[in-house]
Design a protein around this motif. Structure first.
Motif, PDB file in Angstrom:
ATOM      1  N   HIS A 187       1.099  -1.079  -0.052  1.00  0.00           N
ATOM      2  CA  HIS A 187      -0.001   0.100  -0.038  1.00  0.00           C
ATOM      3  C   HIS A 187       0.871   0.895  -0.003  1.00  0.00           C
ATOM      4  CE1 HIS A 187      -3.635   2.342   0.629  1.00  0.00           C
ATOM      5  NE2 HIS A 187      -2.806   3.515   1.579  1.00  0.00           N
ATOM      6  N   ARG A 188       0.701   1.847  -0.956  1.00  0.00           N
ATOM      7  CA  ARG A 188       1.604   3.183  -1.161  1.00  0.00           C
ATOM      8  C   ARG A 188       0.699   4.353  -0.598  1.00  0.00           C
ATOM      9  NH1 ARG A 188       2.054   7.699  -4.420  1.00  0.00           N
ATOM     10  NH2 ARG A 188       4.139   8.314  -4.838  1.00  0.00           N
ATOM     11  N   ALA A 189       0.933   5.124   0.375  1.00  0.00           N
ATOM     12  CA  ALA A 189       0.442   6.140   1.075  1.00  0.00           C
ATOM     13  C   ALA A 189       0.932   7.637   1.004  1.00  0.00           C
ATOM     14  CB  ALA A 189       0.051   5.800   2.567  1.00  0.00           C
ATOM     15  N   PRO A 190       0.624   8.298   0.022  1.00  0.00           N
ATOM     16  CA  PRO A 190       1.056   9.598  -0.125  1.00  0.00           C
ATOM     17  C   PRO A 190       0.758  10.599   1.067  1.00  0.00           C
ATOM     18  CG  PRO A 190      -0.345   8.886  -1.834  1.00  0.00           C
ATOM     19  CD  PRO A 190      -0.739   8.025  -0.789  1.00  0.00           C
ATOM     20  N   PRO A 191       1.476  11.754   1.201  1.00  0.00           N
ATOM     21  CA  PRO A 191       1.234  12.614   2.449  1.00  0.00           C
ATOM     22  C   PRO A 191      -0.184  13.006   2.325  1.00  0.00           C
ATOM     23  CG  PRO A 191       3.287  13.416   1.219  1.00  0.00           C
ATOM     24  CD  PRO A 191       2.685  12.310   0.459  1.00  0.00           C
ATOM     25  N   GLY A 192      -0.956  13.189   3.760  1.00  0.00           N
ATOM     26  CA  GLY A 192      -2.040  13.517   3.814  1.00  0.00           C
ATOM     27  C   GLY A 192      -3.047  12.320   3.789  1.00  0.00           C
ATOM     28  N   THR A 193      -2.725  11.206   3.562  1.00  0.00           N
ATOM     29  CA  THR A 193      -3.514   9.893   3.515  1.00  0.00           C
ATOM     30  C   THR A 193      -3.253   9.229   4.847  1.00  0.00           C
ATOM     31  OG1 THR A 193      -1.809   8.530   2.606  1.00  0.00           O
ATOM     32  CG2 THR A 193      -3.427   9.619   1.090  1.00  0.00           C
ATOM     33  N   SER A 194      -4.137   7.969   5.344  1.00  0.00           N
ATOM     34  CA  SER A 194      -3.942   7.486   6.612  1.00  0.00           C
ATOM     35  C   SER A 194      -3.818   6.133   6.358  1.00  0.00           C
ATOM     36  CB  SER A 194      -5.017   7.974   7.516  1.00  0.00           C
ATOM     37  OG  SER A 194      -6.374   7.449   6.905  1.00  0.00           O
ATOM     38  N   PHE A 195      -3.409   5.346   7.452  1.00  0.00           N
ATOM     39  CA  PHE A 195      -3.199   3.596   7.501  1.00  0.00           C
ATOM     40  C   PHE A 195      -3.571   3.294   8.712  1.00  0.00           C
ATOM     41  CE2 PHE A 195      -1.334  -0.413   7.167  1.00  0.00           C
ATOM     42  CZ  PHE A 195      -1.821  -0.717   5.786  1.00  0.00           C
ATOM     43  N   ASN A 196      -4.203   2.299   8.980  1.00  0.00           N
ATOM     44  CA  ASN A 196      -4.189   1.559  10.269  1.00  0.00           C
ATOM     45  C   ASN A 196      -3.650   0.452  10.239  1.00  0.00           C
ATOM     46  OD1 ASN A 196      -5.469  -0.021  12.711  1.00  0.00           O
ATOM     47  ND2 ASN A 196      -6.947   1.709  12.728  1.00  0.00           N
ATOM     48  N   VAL A 197      -2.712   0.409  11.380  1.00  0.00           N
ATOM     49  CA  VAL A 197      -1.657  -0.706  11.319  1.00  0.00           C
ATOM     50  C   VAL A 197      -2.435  -1.825  11.841  1.00  0.00           C
ATOM     51  CG1 VAL A 197       0.301   0.981  11.242  1.00  0.00           C
ATOM     52  CG2 VAL A 197      -0.364   0.235  13.636  1.00  0.00           C
ATOM     53  N   LYS A 198      -3.508  -1.608  12.691  1.00  0.00           N
ATOM     54  CA  LYS A 198      -4.275  -2.905  13.289  1.00  0.00           C
ATOM     55  C   LYS A 198      -4.786  -3.594  12.328  1.00  0.00           C
ATOM     56  CE  LYS A 198      -4.619  -1.496  17.988  1.00  0.00           C
ATOM     57  NZ  LYS A 198      -5.519  -1.132  19.371  1.00  0.00           N
ATOM     58  N   ASP A 199      -5.616  -2.771  11.495  1.00  0.00           N
ATOM     59  CA  ASP A 199      -6.489  -3.157  10.483  1.00  0.00           C
ATOM     60  C   ASP A 199      -5.734  -3.812   9.074  1.00  0.00           C
ATOM     61  OD1 ASP A 199      -8.766  -2.995  12.021  1.00  0.00           O
ATOM     62  OD2 ASP A 199      -9.201  -1.585  11.175  1.00  0.00           O
ATOM     63  N   TRP A 200      -4.678  -2.984   9.012  1.00  0.00           N
ATOM     64  CA  TRP A 200      -3.788  -3.073   7.643  1.00  0.00           C
ATOM     65  C   TRP A 200      -4.458  -2.603   6.827  1.00  0.00           C
ATOM     66  CZ3 TRP A 200       1.250  -2.635   8.903  1.00  0.00           C
ATOM     67  CH2 TRP A 200       2.015  -2.920   8.150  1.00  0.00           C
TER      68      TRP A 200
END
Length: 337
Positions: free
Chosen positions: A297-310
């Motif tokens: 998953h490529r996450a540009p600045p301003g985006t979010s990611f949940n490391v529990k749900d991945w």
């Protein structure tokens, strides 16, 4: 950078910094150094949890995030082998980011430093810890299986915030590229996954949200995707995990991670979240790697990611594989990056 000492020109309240440093300095036989700017007394502030994962380079916004989590308390920087003037300068820069009781730096120079009770006391008093860049092998050599490792893990278990940039981020995951011999570049790593420079450590610092994760930094700028894929392959091949994940952060970017697992990407580049659930097809000495089924998953600045749900919000997802030592991306508009 000037090597001239500037202690006499900095102050802690009404007490000259040079005097405070003398009072707080380690014993004559110790090699570590301690620099403090701000109030000489220990803070009783209650810090707020959070993690700043910085890819290297200028990171004022991420440092401010970590600084604010200290909640007006004592901010401590841990680093190895640096010049005195630089440590003092950084302390003052940190104090300019948010209100703090103090900003201090401990500079390690050898493993024996990590047994000093005075040093351990300084770590225990910190409301926030930042592990600086440099050479991560120094942190592993100086801290692993010492009271310093225990002190930093106690800090984490207490729910206090921590961050790291470059080498400092490299040691925050459950797994880390320890660089014990030297760094390794992608072409050499993917051509020989068991080369002597592919050195991976585990069970160093314990951040529950980063369990099963390896981190990497300066990522696309230094073309580190190939070596990171090798690290994932080795962790699986060597039986250290049945599933392995990675958080790789571009230089100038940062991942600001909350205790609930939610992370925000900030700065001037993306972060990459990789996952592999199957063993590599070919991973042996002096043989190019073959390894499929890696999700990115490529996450540009301003985006979010949940490391529990991945799972990420914004950004894009694609598949990555290594075929006879060559990386191939499927479903990406950006190639392997």
């Amino acid at each position: 950078m000037s090597s001239k000492r500037t202690l006499s020109f900095l102050f802690i309240g009404s007490v000259p910094l040079s005097l405070a440093l003398f009072l707080l300095a380690p014993g004559a036989s110790a090699k570590w150094k301690y620099f403090r700017a701000g109030n000489a007394a220990d803070s009783k502030a209650t810090p707020l949890p959070g993690f700043a994962l910085m890819g290297g380079g200028e990171q004022d916004s991420a440092l401010k995030f970590l600084c604010e989590r200290a909640n007006g308390g004592d901010f401590l920087i841990l680093r190895a082998n640096t010049e005195d003037d630089y440590a003092q300068k950084v302390n003052e820069e940190i104090r300019g980011l948010c209100p703090l009781n103090s900003a201090a730096t401990i500079v390690f120079s050898e493993r024996q430093d990590s047994d000093d009770p005075k040093l351990l006391e300084r770590i225990g008093q910190a409301e926030a810890i930042f592990i600086a860049g440099g050479d991560q092998s120094n942190y592993v050599r100086f801290w692993q299986d010492t009271p310093v490792e225990d002190a930093v893990n106690h800090h984490l278990a207490a729910g206090k915030p921590i961050g790291g940039s470059s080498a400092g981020l490299a040691v925050l995951g459950e797994f880390s590229f320890s660089s014990m011999i030297d760094t390794i570049h992608s072409p050499a790593a993917i051509a020989d996954p068991f080369g002597n420079k592919v050195t991976i450590s585990r069970d160093f610092l314990r951040i529950p949200l980063l369990t099963g994760i390896i981190t990497d930094t300066h990522f696309a700028k230094r073309d580190r995707m190939g070596r990171l894929v090798v690290f994932l392959a080795r962790i699986l091949q060597d039986g250290w995990a049945k599933q392995v994940r990675a958080v790789a952060v571009e230089e100038g970017a940062a991942v600001l991670l909350e205790p609930d697992g939610q992370a925000k990407v900030i700065g001037s580049g993306p972060a990459y979240f990789l996952e592999a659930n199957n063993s590599p097809e070919v991973c042996r000495r002096k043989t190019p790697l073959s390894f499929s089924g890696i999700s990115v998953h490529r996450a540009p600045p301003g985006t979010s990611f949940n490391v529990k749900d991945w799972k990420g919000t914004g950004g894009d997802d694609y598949q990555l594989s290594a075929v006879n030592g060559e990386l191939k991306a499927r479903g990406s508009n950006h190639g392997i990056y």
